[in-house]
Design a protein around this motif. Structure first.
Motif, PDB file in Angstrom:
ATOM      1  N   THR A  94       1.852  36.443 -49.466  1.00  0.00           N
ATOM      2  CA  THR A  94       2.262  37.607 -48.636  1.00  0.00           C
ATOM      3  C   THR A  94       1.771  38.889 -49.422  1.00  0.00           C
ATOM      4  O   THR A  94       1.181  38.798 -50.526  1.00  0.00           O
ATOM      5  N   PRO A  95       2.051  39.874 -48.740  1.00  0.00           N
ATOM      6  CA  PRO A  95       1.597  41.607 -49.142  1.00  0.00           C
ATOM      7  C   PRO A  95       2.080  41.735 -50.694  1.00  0.00           C
ATOM      8  O   PRO A  95       1.437  42.348 -51.413  1.00  0.00           O
ATOM      9  N   SER A  96       3.295  40.931 -50.925  1.00  0.00           N
ATOM     10  CA  SER A  96       3.901  41.292 -52.017  1.00  0.00           C
ATOM     11  C   SER A  96       4.224  40.053 -53.201  1.00  0.00           C
ATOM     12  O   SER A  96       4.729  40.465 -54.188  1.00  0.00           O
ATOM     13  N   SER A  97       4.139  39.041 -52.645  1.00  0.00           N
ATOM     14  CA  SER A  97       4.524  37.748 -53.486  1.00  0.00           C
ATOM     15  C   SER A  97       3.633  36.698 -53.261  1.00  0.00           C
ATOM     16  O   SER A  97       2.938  36.683 -52.235  1.00  0.00           O
ATOM     17  N   GLN A  98       3.647  35.804 -54.126  1.00  0.00           N
ATOM     18  CA  GLN A  98       3.030  34.503 -54.098  1.00  0.00           C
ATOM     19  C   GLN A  98       4.000  33.461 -54.539  1.00  0.00           C
ATOM     20  O   GLN A  98       4.804  33.538 -55.550  1.00  0.00           O
ATOM     21  N   TRP A  99       3.885  32.217 -53.944  1.00  0.00           N
ATOM     22  CA  TRP A  99       4.767  31.083 -54.245  1.00  0.00           C
ATOM     23  C   TRP A  99       3.598  29.642 -54.018  1.00  0.00           C
ATOM     24  O   TRP A  99       2.600  29.860 -53.484  1.00  0.00           O
ATOM     25  N   THR A 100       4.208  28.648 -54.741  1.00  0.00           N
ATOM     26  CA  THR A 100       3.330  27.373 -54.637  1.00  0.00           C
ATOM     27  C   THR A 100       4.332  26.485 -53.969  1.00  0.00           C
ATOM     28  O   THR A 100       5.618  26.679 -54.023  1.00  0.00           O
ATOM     29  N   ALA A 101       3.772  25.399 -53.521  1.00  0.00           N
ATOM     30  CA  ALA A 101       4.860  24.345 -52.836  1.00  0.00           C
ATOM     31  C   ALA A 101       4.179  23.090 -52.721  1.00  0.00           C
ATOM     32  O   ALA A 101       2.745  22.907 -52.815  1.00  0.00           O
ATOM     33  N   ARG A 102       4.732  21.913 -52.851  1.00  0.00           N
ATOM     34  CA  ARG A 102       4.188  20.789 -52.523  1.00  0.00           C
ATOM     35  C   ARG A 102       3.891  20.315 -51.429  1.00  0.00           C
ATOM     36  O   ARG A 102       3.317  19.471 -50.922  1.00  0.00           O
ATOM     37  N   ARG A 103       4.787  20.968 -50.346  1.00  0.00           N
ATOM     38  CA  ARG A 103       4.617  20.668 -49.025  1.00  0.00           C
ATOM     39  C   ARG A 103       4.942  21.789 -47.994  1.00  0.00           C
ATOM     40  O   ARG A 103       5.530  22.799 -48.609  1.00  0.00           O
ATOM     41  N   ILE A 104       4.405  22.141 -47.054  1.00  0.00           N
ATOM     42  CA  ILE A 104       4.644  23.260 -46.012  1.00  0.00           C
ATOM     43  C   ILE A 104       4.927  22.701 -44.638  1.00  0.00           C
ATOM     44  O   ILE A 104       4.380  21.729 -44.183  1.00  0.00           O
ATOM     45  N   VAL A 105       5.968  23.411 -44.203  1.00  0.00           N
ATOM     46  CA  VAL A 105       6.563  23.169 -42.805  1.00  0.00           C
ATOM     47  C   VAL A 105       6.144  24.294 -41.823  1.00  0.00           C
ATOM     48  O   VAL A 105       6.658  25.580 -42.216  1.00  0.00           O
ATOM     49  N   LEU A 106       5.379  23.946 -40.960  1.00  0.00           N
ATOM     50  CA  LEU A 106       5.044  25.024 -39.945  1.00  0.00           C
ATOM     51  C   LEU A 106       6.184  25.104 -38.747  1.00  0.00           C
ATOM     52  O   LEU A 106       6.063  23.971 -38.091  1.00  0.00           O
ATOM     53  N   ALA A 107       6.925  25.817 -38.843  1.00  0.00           N
ATOM     54  CA  ALA A 107       7.929  26.064 -37.540  1.00  0.00           C
ATOM     55  C   ALA A 107       7.644  27.643 -36.966  1.00  0.00           C
ATOM     56  O   ALA A 107       8.630  28.232 -36.815  1.00  0.00           O
ATOM     57  N   THR A 108       6.507  27.791 -36.961  1.00  0.00           N
ATOM     58  CA  THR A 108       6.227  29.169 -36.427  1.00  0.00           C
ATOM     59  C   THR A 108       6.314  29.310 -35.029  1.00  0.00           C
ATOM     60  O   THR A 108       5.976  30.527 -34.453  1.00  0.00           O
ATOM     61  N   GLY A 109       6.773  28.429 -34.189  1.00  0.00           N
ATOM     62  CA  GLY A 109       7.048  28.686 -32.687  1.00  0.00           C
ATOM     63  C   GLY A 109       5.639  28.912 -31.925  1.00  0.00           C
ATOM     64  O   GLY A 109       4.422  28.668 -32.564  1.00  0.00           O
ATOM     65  N   ALA A 110       5.939  29.546 -30.715  1.00  0.00           N
ATOM     66  CA  ALA A 110       4.691  29.744 -29.726  1.00  0.00           C
ATOM     67  C   ALA A 110       5.031  31.353 -29.373  1.00  0.00           C
ATOM     68  O   ALA A 110       6.051  31.639 -29.312  1.00  0.00           O
ATOM     69  N   ARG A 111       4.016  31.597 -28.392  1.00  0.00           N
ATOM     70  CA  ARG A 111       4.286  32.854 -27.759  1.00  0.00           C
ATOM     71  C   ARG A 111       3.829  32.768 -26.350  1.00  0.00           C
ATOM     72  O   ARG A 111       2.927  31.827 -25.875  1.00  0.00           O
ATOM     73  N   ASP A 112       4.292  33.336 -25.350  1.00  0.00           N
ATOM     74  CA  ASP A 112       4.133  33.253 -23.848  1.00  0.00           C
ATOM     75  C   ASP A 112       3.046  34.316 -23.318  1.00  0.00           C
ATOM     76  O   ASP A 112       3.335  35.505 -23.697  1.00  0.00           O
ATOM     77  N   ILE A 113       2.047  33.880 -22.776  1.00  0.00           N
ATOM     78  CA  ILE A 113       0.983  34.735 -22.242  1.00  0.00           C
ATOM     79  C   ILE A 113       1.372  35.015 -20.934  1.00  0.00           C
ATOM     80  O   ILE A 113       1.181  33.644 -20.007  1.00  0.00           O
ATOM     81  N   LEU A 114       1.704  35.827 -20.194  1.00  0.00           N
ATOM     82  CA  LEU A 114       2.084  36.026 -18.874  1.00  0.00           C
ATOM     83  C   LEU A 114       0.887  36.787 -17.968  1.00  0.00           C
ATOM     84  O   LEU A 114      -0.006  37.398 -18.522  1.00  0.00           O
ATOM     85  N   PRO A 115       0.690  36.057 -16.858  1.00  0.00           N
ATOM     86  CA  PRO A 115      -0.266  36.759 -15.860  1.00  0.00           C
ATOM     87  C   PRO A 115       0.007  38.351 -15.812  1.00  0.00           C
ATOM     88  O   PRO A 115       1.153  38.829 -16.016  1.00  0.00           O
ATOM     89  N   GLU A 116      -1.032  39.170 -15.622  1.00  0.00           N
ATOM     90  CA  GLU A 116      -0.957  40.599 -15.666  1.00  0.00           C
ATOM     91  C   GLU A 116      -0.548  41.091 -14.400  1.00  0.00           C
ATOM     92  O   GLU A 116      -1.626  41.614 -13.703  1.00  0.00           O
ATOM     93  N   ILE A 117       0.673  41.034 -14.121  1.00  0.00           N
ATOM     94  CA  ILE A 117       1.421  41.621 -13.068  1.00  0.00           C
ATOM     95  C   ILE A 117       2.266  42.650 -13.010  1.00  0.00           C
ATOM     96  O   ILE A 117       3.250  42.291 -14.103  1.00  0.00           O
ATOM     97  N   PRO A 118       2.014  43.802 -12.811  1.00  0.00           N
ATOM     98  CA  PRO A 118       2.987  45.011 -13.044  1.00  0.00           C
ATOM     99  C   PRO A 118       4.624  44.576 -12.786  1.00  0.00           C
ATOM    100  O   PRO A 118       4.702  44.172 -11.890  1.00  0.00           O
ATOM    101  N   GLY A 119       5.370  44.744 -14.015  1.00  0.00           N
ATOM    102  CA  GLY A 119       6.684  44.493 -13.958  1.00  0.00           C
ATOM    103  C   GLY A 119       7.086  43.265 -14.359  1.00  0.00           C
ATOM    104  O   GLY A 119       8.131  42.985 -14.739  1.00  0.00           O
ATOM    105  N   LEU A 120       6.109  42.166 -14.606  1.00  0.00           N
ATOM    106  CA  LEU A 120       6.619  41.025 -14.828  1.00  0.00           C
ATOM    107  C   LEU A 120       7.172  40.876 -16.313  1.00  0.00           C
ATOM    108  O   LEU A 120       8.071  40.309 -16.608  1.00  0.00           O
ATOM    109  N   GLN A 121       6.176  41.700 -17.316  1.00  0.00           N
ATOM    110  CA  GLN A 121       6.689  41.604 -18.767  1.00  0.00           C
ATOM    111  C   GLN A 121       8.337  42.189 -18.812  1.00  0.00           C
ATOM    112  O   GLN A 121       9.069  41.742 -19.589  1.00  0.00           O
TER     113      GLN A 121
END
Length: 313
Positions: A94-121
């Motif tokens: 990270t910008p300020s720290s470092q760690w080591t690990a034997r395993r990594i779990v990615l639970a970073t989720g997802a993001r929704d991309i919406l149609p570009e329609i005014p007011g929808l967001q």
């Protein structure tokens, strides 16, 4: 540089569940979370057994407290890079720290991309919805407009018609509506308006009142259903050389039931690996990944001891 058995990236339902499974097995676990959950705009979480209608923030707070009780450590930070392999271990920076690990779990989720329609967001997560199981009950019997924007839109119309007899299909992207699906809508008794949407009238609370159509008319509604394009938050996986899979709903990391991905030592759970997973399913995937990693690490340790004994003999 502090070493952990497992570093979990993401502190949502999947990440917390994985951390608890590992913490209860006395693993040294760090959860790194940026605090930007996909459901941040939602006031309530549904289909959560024993916690129906709970605030997503409250649910995460409960899970966080449970994880801390088992010795899990937390850091709020953005991960800049992940390097390494299962053989040599992983280094997380990270910008300020470092760690080591034997395993990594990615639970970073997802993001929704919406149609570009005014007011929808502005209406998203309040009166602009995508999932009948997450939000459908709350808009039952209302005037609902399904925005025809993808191959998934007809499927949404099918499911929301179970909740209201006032469902209209607004054919925003005509090329996405096949003749077969138009017949399905007719069989369901759902009116099709062949016009694109130029905007939504939405108040400051996110409640939609009408759609402005390209044909020059306004259509009064109480809820809008739209299929977002879901994109996995998978920059770390891509940095490590992984590739994303794709289906009509969006992109994701392919993972086995155990959470194992195509990169040894890297696991994925929750929406980053399963686009349609609700909170309960994401938590279950996190628990499964945590349990499998614990068993894998235990076997790795005992094999190393057996190898040392053979050398000594």
């Amino acid at each position: 540089m502090e070493n952990f058995d497992v570093v979990i990236v993401g502190g949502g339902s999947a990440g917390l569940a994985a951390s608890i499974a590992l913490g209860r097995s006395r693993r040294k676990v760090l959860v790194v979370d940026e605090g930007n959950p996909r459901n941040a705009v939602s006031a309530h979480a549904h289909n959560v057994l024993g916690h129906e209608g709970i605030s997503p923030k409250d649910l995460i707070a409960l899970g966080h407290a449970e994880a801390v009780n088992y010795g899990v450590e937390f850091v709020s930070a953005h991960i800049e890079s992940v390097q390494g392999s299962i053989e040599e271990g992983f280094k997380i920076s990270t910008p300020s720290s470092q760690w080591t690990a034997r395993r990594i779990v990615l639970a970073t989720g997802a993001r929704d991309i919406l149609p570009e329609i005014p007011g929808l967001q502005q209406a998203w997560g309040v009166s602009a919805l995508h999932c009948p199981y997450c939000h459908g009950w709350e808009v039952r019997d209302q005037q609902i407009a399904i925005l025809g924007v993808s191959e998934m839109s007809t499927h949404q119309a099918l499911l929301f018609s179970q909740l209201s007899d006032k469902v209209t299909f607004v054919n925003h992207t005509p090329e996405k509506l096949s003749a077969e699906n138009r017949e399905l809508l007719t069989a369901l008794g759902i009116e099709v308006i062949d016009s694109s949407v130029t905007g939504l009238a939405v108040n400051d609370s996110g409640q939609v009142s009408s759609l402005s159509l390209e044909n020059g008319t306004d259509f009064e509604v109480q809820a809008v259903v739209v299929a977002s394009q879901v994109t996995a938050n998978a920059s770390i996986y891509l940095e490590l050389g992984g590739e994303l899979s794709e289906n009509p709903m969006g992109t994701f990391i392919s993972a086995e039931q155990t959470g194992a991905t195509g990169i040894p030592g890297i696991y994925a759970a929750g929406n980053v690996a399963s686009i349609g997973a609700m909170i309960g399913a994401s938590a279950a995937a996190g628990t499964m990944a945590g349990a499998f990693i614990n068993a894998e690490l235990a076997m790795e340790t005992v094999k190393k001891k057996m190898g040392q004994n053979e050398v000594q003999a």
